[in-house]
Design a protein around this motif. Structure first.
Motif, short mmCIF file in Angstrom:
data_model
loop_
_atom_site.label_atom_id
_atom_site.label_comp_id
_atom_site.label_asym_id
_atom_site.label_seq_id
_atom_site.Cartn_x
_atom_site.Cartn_y
_atom_site.Cartn_z
N ASP A 6 -1.10 -1.74 -4.15
CA ASP A 6 -2.47 -2.15 -3.87
C ASP A 6 -3.32 -1.82 -5.10
O ASP A 6 -3.34 -0.68 -5.56
N ASP B 117 1.09 -2.39 -1.06
CA ASP B 117 0.33 -3.50 -0.50
C ASP B 117 1.32 -4.41 0.22
O ASP B 117 1.88 -5.34 -0.36
N SER C 224 0.66 -8.27 0.17
CA SER C 224 1.03 -8.93 -1.08
C SER C 224 2.54 -8.94 -1.27
O SER C 224 3.12 -9.93 -1.70
N ARG D 244 -6.64 -2.02 -5.44
CA ARG D 244 -8.06 -1.74 -5.23
C ARG D 244 -8.48 -0.37 -5.77
O ARG D 244 -9.59 -0.22 -6.29
#
Length: 411
Positions: free
Chosen positions: A121, A88, A91, A123
């Motif tokens: 990430d 990510d 982030s 998600r």
């Protein structure tokens, strides 16, 4: 015929290594021939990090005697690196935090769901936790008393206090500890609690629960044995994710830990995660065994009145009396870090996921990269690798078939 005393299961943290836990549970249900229409095997579930995720699944399926162990195996074997192991960059570079700051400057009172920088990430993992676990059924099973208590640990990043979130069945309480660095909170456990417990720093962002943030509970409380006891378990199945070998060497050089150059970052991260998430397990089990032996001696050496006085002191100091706890412990019979390295070497060049992954996986696949492979073993959310760990867990459970039957009163 007396009812079986409440049996708890304690699930350790360890990222992708958690597939091993699914294999052990599947092996236990096979040994016992558990049927869907029978009572659940475990009355108390206690977990940290990935153990909190596996634990949530078991609680949500406690209306089945087999706790849907095979479906948990299926969940693990459906992982894909391309979906569940992604960097990510937003982030990692801190852009997400900057956007949150700007929103607050504009007058928004909303707190960000995630906090701080992280490598991965989240998600993909969120989707698994959201869809694989029936949260409504989880609460119903606890409300119906099919599970007496579900406890998970998360570390409060503001105070450094380990928070034990406990969802208890009606009429049952979580006996709070007097430990100054642990705090119990009785409340319904939702997806954000579980993801907070699994938020390994650096890899995953801290998670918001209510109005504050938490990270992986395994940093200080990786194997929540005491939490399961405080939730009412009288016997414990404990699954660890560390493979311990007898240490015969007498020096660090003899053990293979001498270096000609300063270790690289990947090496250091692998050793850091092992130290934080795996090393405390053996110590916790040793403490439990020492207390068991001490209480056995006291029961035979002092009068009933003196024993009551000792128990009163224990209540005053730790919030509850001590009782002997029988345990059935499972640990990998093979080194999971070594398995990860072998797996990566066998699949070298198979994944096309960008330069960072190719570098990391190449480092971990090196024949001499022991700790690099250890780090990779936390991150290999890959169905084929998970299947290997599941097979190992099931094999280790079947090897203890007689002990399992005796422990569950079916021997």
């Amino acid at each position: 015929m007396s009812l079986r005393p409440p049996i708890g299961i304690v699930l350790s943290g360890g990222g992708a290594r958690g597939a091993y836990e699914a294999g052990v549970v599947a092996g236990i249900t096979e040994v016992l021939g558990a049927q869907a229409d029978e009572p659940a095997l475990f009355s108390v579930v206690s977990g940290t990090s990935v153990g909190a995720i596996n634990g949530a699944f078991l609680v949500a399926n406690a209306h089945r005697g087999d706790m849907s162990a095979q479906r948990l195996v299926d969940v693990w074997t459906q992982f894909e690196l391309s979906k569940h192991l992604r960097v990510d960059l937003k982030s990692l570079m801190g852009w997400q935090g900057a956007f949150t700051f700007l929103r607050r400057r504009k007058g928004s009172q909303d707190l960000a769901e995630h906090f701080g920088r992280s490598l991965l990430d989240v998600r993909g993992l969120e989707d698994v936790v959201r869809h694989a676990i029936d949260w409504g059924r989880l609460h119903q099973n606890i409300d119906d008393g099919l599970v007496l208590g579900y406890v998970i640990a998360a570390l409060h990043i503001g105070t450094g206090v380990t928070t034990l979130f406990a969802e208890m069945a009606p009429g049952h309480i979580f006996k709070a500890t007097n430990h100054p660095r642990r705090q119990a909170r009785a409340e319904r456990i939702e997806m954000e609690h579980v993801l907070a417990s699994a938020a390994i720093p650096l890899l995953f962002p801290a998670r918001r629960v209510g109005h504050t943030y938490y990270v992986d509970g395994g940093l200080r409380f990786n194997t929540p044995i005491a939490a399961a006891i405080r939730a009412g378990a009288e016997r414990l199945v404990v699954i660890t994710l560390r493979h311990d070998l007898p240490v015969r060497a007498t020096t660090v050089e003899d053990q293979g830990y001498a270096f000609d150059a300063y270790p690289n970052l990947v090496f250091l991260l692998g050793k850091l995660f092992n130290a934080l998430l795996l090393d405390p397990v053996t110590y916790d089990l040793q403490i439990l065994e020492r207390f068991n032996r001490l209480m056995a001696v006291l029961e035979n050496a002092v009068s009933p009145e003196e024993l009551r006085r000792i128990e009163q002191v224990l209540v005053e100091s730790r919030g509850m009396p001590y009782r002997k706890i029988d345990t059935l412990v499972f640990e990998p019979s093979e080194n999971i870090g070594v398995l990860a390295g072998d797996y990566l070497r066998a699949h070298a060049g198979f994944w096309k996921m960008g330069r960072f992954y190719e570098w990391l996986l190449a480092r971990a696949a090196d024949a001499h990269a022991t700790w690099e492979a250890d780090l990779a073993s936390y991150l290999l959310f890959d169905g084929t690798f998970a299947a290997k760990l599941i097979a190992l867990g099931k094999k280790d459970a079947l090897a203890k078939a007689d002990a399992i039957k005796r422990f569950f009163g079916k021997g």
